[in-house]
Design an enzyme around this catalytic site. Structure first.
Site, short mmCIF file in Angstrom:
data_model
loop_
_atom_site.label_atom_id
_atom_site.label_comp_id
_atom_site.label_asym_id
_atom_site.label_seq_id
_atom_site.Cartn_x
_atom_site.Cartn_y
_atom_site.Cartn_z
N ARG A 294 0.86 -1.19 0.00
CA ARG A 294 0.00 0.00 0.00
C ARG A 294 0.89 1.23 0.00
NH1 ARG A 294 -3.31 -3.43 3.62
NH2 ARG A 294 -5.47 -3.34 2.93
N ARG A 330 0.92 -1.42 -5.33
CA ARG A 330 -0.28 -0.71 -5.73
C ARG A 330 0.01 0.78 -5.83
NH1 ARG A 330 -5.41 -1.05 -1.86
NH2 ARG A 330 -4.19 0.39 -0.59
N GLU A 430 -12.26 -4.35 -6.86
CA GLU A 430 -12.81 -3.97 -5.55
C GLU A 430 -14.04 -3.10 -5.66
OE1 GLU A 430 -10.01 -1.67 -3.23
OE2 GLU A 430 -9.23 -0.64 -4.98
N ASN A 453 -12.14 -5.77 1.07
CA ASN A 453 -12.52 -4.72 2.02
C ASN A 453 -13.43 -3.71 1.33
OD1 ASN A 453 -10.59 -6.07 3.45
ND2 ASN A 453 -9.05 -4.47 3.31
N ASP A 454 -13.02 -3.30 0.14
CA ASP A 454 -13.85 -2.36 -0.61
C ASP A 454 -14.95 -3.07 -1.39
OD1 ASP A 454 -13.07 0.27 -0.02
OD2 ASP A 454 -11.18 -0.07 -1.05
N ARG A 464 -17.37 1.04 5.14
CA ARG A 464 -16.60 0.03 5.88
C ARG A 464 -16.20 0.47 7.28
NH1 ARG A 464 -11.20 -0.36 2.09
NH2 ARG A 464 -9.89 -0.69 3.90
N CYS A 501 -6.34 -9.63 -1.80
CA CYS A 501 -5.52 -8.93 -0.80
C CYS A 501 -6.37 -8.26 0.27
CB CYS A 501 -4.58 -7.94 -1.46
SG CYS A 501 -5.44 -6.73 -2.46
C1 PEP Z 1 -9.33 -3.76 -0.20
O1 PEP Z 1 -10.07 -2.83 -0.49
O2 PEP Z 1 -9.72 -4.93 0.01
C2 PEP Z 1 -7.89 -3.54 -0.06
C3 PEP Z 1 -7.05 -4.53 0.08
O3 PEP Z 1 -7.43 -2.26 -0.11
P1 PEP Z 1 -7.59 -1.19 1.07
O4 PEP Z 1 -7.95 -1.91 2.33
O5 PEP Z 1 -6.25 -0.50 1.16
O6 PEP Z 1 -8.66 -0.30 0.56
MG MG Z 2 -9.40 -0.95 -1.34
#
Ligand code: PEP
Ligand code: MG
Length: 570
Positions: A294, A330, A430, A453-454, A464, A501
């Protein structure tokens, strides 16, 4: 006993240290004696200078002279007679309190600096706001906590921690973190896992239940917190702590083993990192590469963007340390909950749907995206770097980044600078849009990494980080699971690598499903790798097909989760 959200595994036992960065409320008040008020201001000014001087000296020894320079700049601002003269003038002429005069004068300057294009001026605006708050805190008697030098055995209790505050924590002194806000995937929770500090988040009201120095126990795996426990409870948690550490030791026998299922399916177990230094942890836990670097963390906690050269060194360091193993980096993913003050981003009405990530980068090609992509390409000559684009929603964005990469390659060719001409360019899947057209992306992108996550946030339309609606935020929701299954199928059909990820990649209840769907790569916090490897070696993907079919037949996230829990524990 209080119940919050489990954010980072392990048992923390220690003494409460409340970390409160409260928002200052500055009111205009009339003073009867301006001369006395000016003395009050002068006292605060002197105290602020002493504080800043001490901070600079500490930073110089602990981190470095370069970092301390920022604070020396603050000293110069505090010592500026024009600034202090204006504040004193306002106290004198308008008979107002010092806090208000500081607020007015410093904000004027900060706004003026912020309106200038020049990057240095933007920095000065941030510095001005910083010294303003420091002086006001002195006047109001509010202590700033120095998070890096808390006493040993501290458990931090806070409303919320910003990612940069969490990054500044010294893990040898802090045995736990408890916050009122945040969620499992907020960036401070992710950092707590990276630092291996047990953490419980989203524990509403905990600040009113504790005071500094209280004894506190937290179970970061269960999301439990106990304040001033009885001796026998304390002993019980000490036992739990030892058991946790013992299991950690047992997992060490999975070091150096291949990540292969009982029926011979080989997957990659790689790590999520935020800083080049995190590479040590990747190697310590036998990560097979980096699945997500990241890069926004390189941009945080400082006053200006890292230069191309600084970025190049950071990317090269990771590539070299991993010695040919894949390193997916990324490109800058700011906006949403990741703010970088000096970038001059205005607050969006709807930050998660706003001007961020690749949208921002493509709009700021010259000063932001080109230097980053050039640094990445140059570093690709030193290892197995792959570039990944965040928050992609349409193929045009992919093509625009691809075209930019090709342009930069041509420039590097012209100058005879080395890079890997075959460097892969992949995407994070995502967003709901990217998922729905995963088949189209799979024709052009070199690889996918699913950001659950997104993806969960955008599929379920649930912020989130909002704990009021966190009951909706579940990757086990059939809508999210169908999306994941299809993304993997599209990638497999096109013959490209598909990884994950997001936090779901290390969830023990999710791993069997992902194996059944055919995921190639699992990227997670380094400390989760060995447990995931143990699980993977215990399953056969053939046998898991029926489990996945059954899981996909349920109507609710709770049913899926319950079923998977039962299966995993059986
Ligand atoms: C996600 O969105 O799953 C991710 C890995 O990126 P971040 O948590 O940095 O948004
Ligand atoms: Mg993300």
């Amino acid at each position: 006993m209080y119940k919050g959200t489990n954010a980072s595994a392990g048992i923390g036992i220690g003494k409460v240290t409340i970390v409160e960065e409260q928002e200052l409320v500055i009111k205009r008040e009339m003073v009867t004696d301006s001369a006395v008020e000016i003395q009050r201001f002068k006292g605060a000014l002197e105290a602020s200078m002493k504080q800043t001087e001490a901070l600079a000296a500490d930073l110089a020894t602990r981190v470095g002279e370069k970092e301390a320079e920022i604070l020396n700049g603050h000293m110069m601002l505090l010592a500026d007679p024009i600034l202090t003269g204006e504040i004193e003038g306002m106290i004198q002429n308008d008979s107002v309190n010092s806090e208000f005069a500081i607020e007015t004068v410093c904000t004027n300057y900060a706004d003026m600096f912020a309106s200038m294009e020049d990057e240095l001026m933007q920095q000065r605006a941030a510095d001005m706001r910083d010294i303003k708050t420091r002086m006001q805190k002195v006047l109001l008697g509010i202590q700033s906590v120095d998070i890096a030098s808390l006493p040993e055995g501290s458990v931090i209790v806070a409303k919320d921690l910003t990612p940069s505050m969490t990054a500044g924590i010294n893990p040898s002194n802090v045995t736990g973190i408890v916050t009122e806000l945040g969620g499992r995937t907020s960036h401070s929770a992710i950092l707590a896992r990276a630092l291996e500090i047990p953490a419980v988040v989203a524990l509403t009201g905990i600040l009113s239940q504790v005071k500094d120095g209280d004894r506190i126990v937290l179970d970061g795996s269960e999301g439990m917190v106990i304040v001033n426990p009885e001796d026998e409870v304390l002993a019980q948690y000490q036992g739990k702590r030892e058991a946790f550490l013992k299991e950690k030791k047992e997992l060490e026998k999975y070091m150096g083993r291949p990540s292969v299922t009982k029926d011979g399916v080989c997957v990659e177990l790689v790590a999520n990192i935020g800083k080049p230094e995190d590479v040590d942890k990747v190697l310590q836990y036998d990560g097979e590469g980096v699945g997500l670097f990241r890069t926004e963390f390189l941009f945080m906690d400082r006053n200006a963007m890292p230069t191309e050269e600084e970025q190049f060194e950071a990317y090269k360091k990771v590539a070299v340390a991993l010695d040919g193993k894949p390193v997916i980096i990324r490109t800058l993913d700011i906006g949403g909950d990741k703010e970088i003050p000096y970038m001059g981003l205005e607050k969006d009405e709807n930050p998660f749907l706003g001007y961020r990530a690749v949208r921002f980068c493509l709009d700021r090609k010259d000063d932001v995206y080109r230097p980053q992509l050039r640094a990445l390409l140059r570093a690709s000559a030193f290892g197995n770097i792959k570039i990944m684009i965040p928050l992609v929603t349409c193929i045009d964005e992919y093509r625009a980044v691809k075209a930019l990469v090709e342009e930069i390659k041509a420039e590097l060719d012209e100058k005879g600078i080395k890079y890997n001409p075959g460097i892969q360019l992949g995407i994070m899947v995502e967003t709901a849009a990217a998922s729905l057209i995963a088949d189209i992306f799979a024709r052009e992108a070199d690889f996918f990494s699913i950001g659950t996550n997104d993806l969960t946030q955008y599929t379920m339309s649930v912020d989130r980080g909002n704990d009021k609606i966190s009951y909706l935020y579940s990757t086990f929701n059939p809508a999210v699971l169908r999306s994941i299954k299809r993304i993997i199928a599209c990638a497999r059909e096109a013959g490209i690598m598909v990884g994950m990820c997001g936090e779901a990649a290390s969830d023990p209840m999710m791993i069997p499903l992902l194996l059944a769907f055919g995921l190639n790569e699992f990227s997670m916090s380094p400390s989760a790798i060995l447990r995931a490897r143990k699980m993977i070696t215990e399953y056969s993907t053939q046998e898991l097909q029926a489990v996945a079919d059954k899981a996909m037949s349920f109507a609710t996230a709770q049913e899926v989760e319950c079923y998977m829990k039962e299966f995993v524990n059986s």
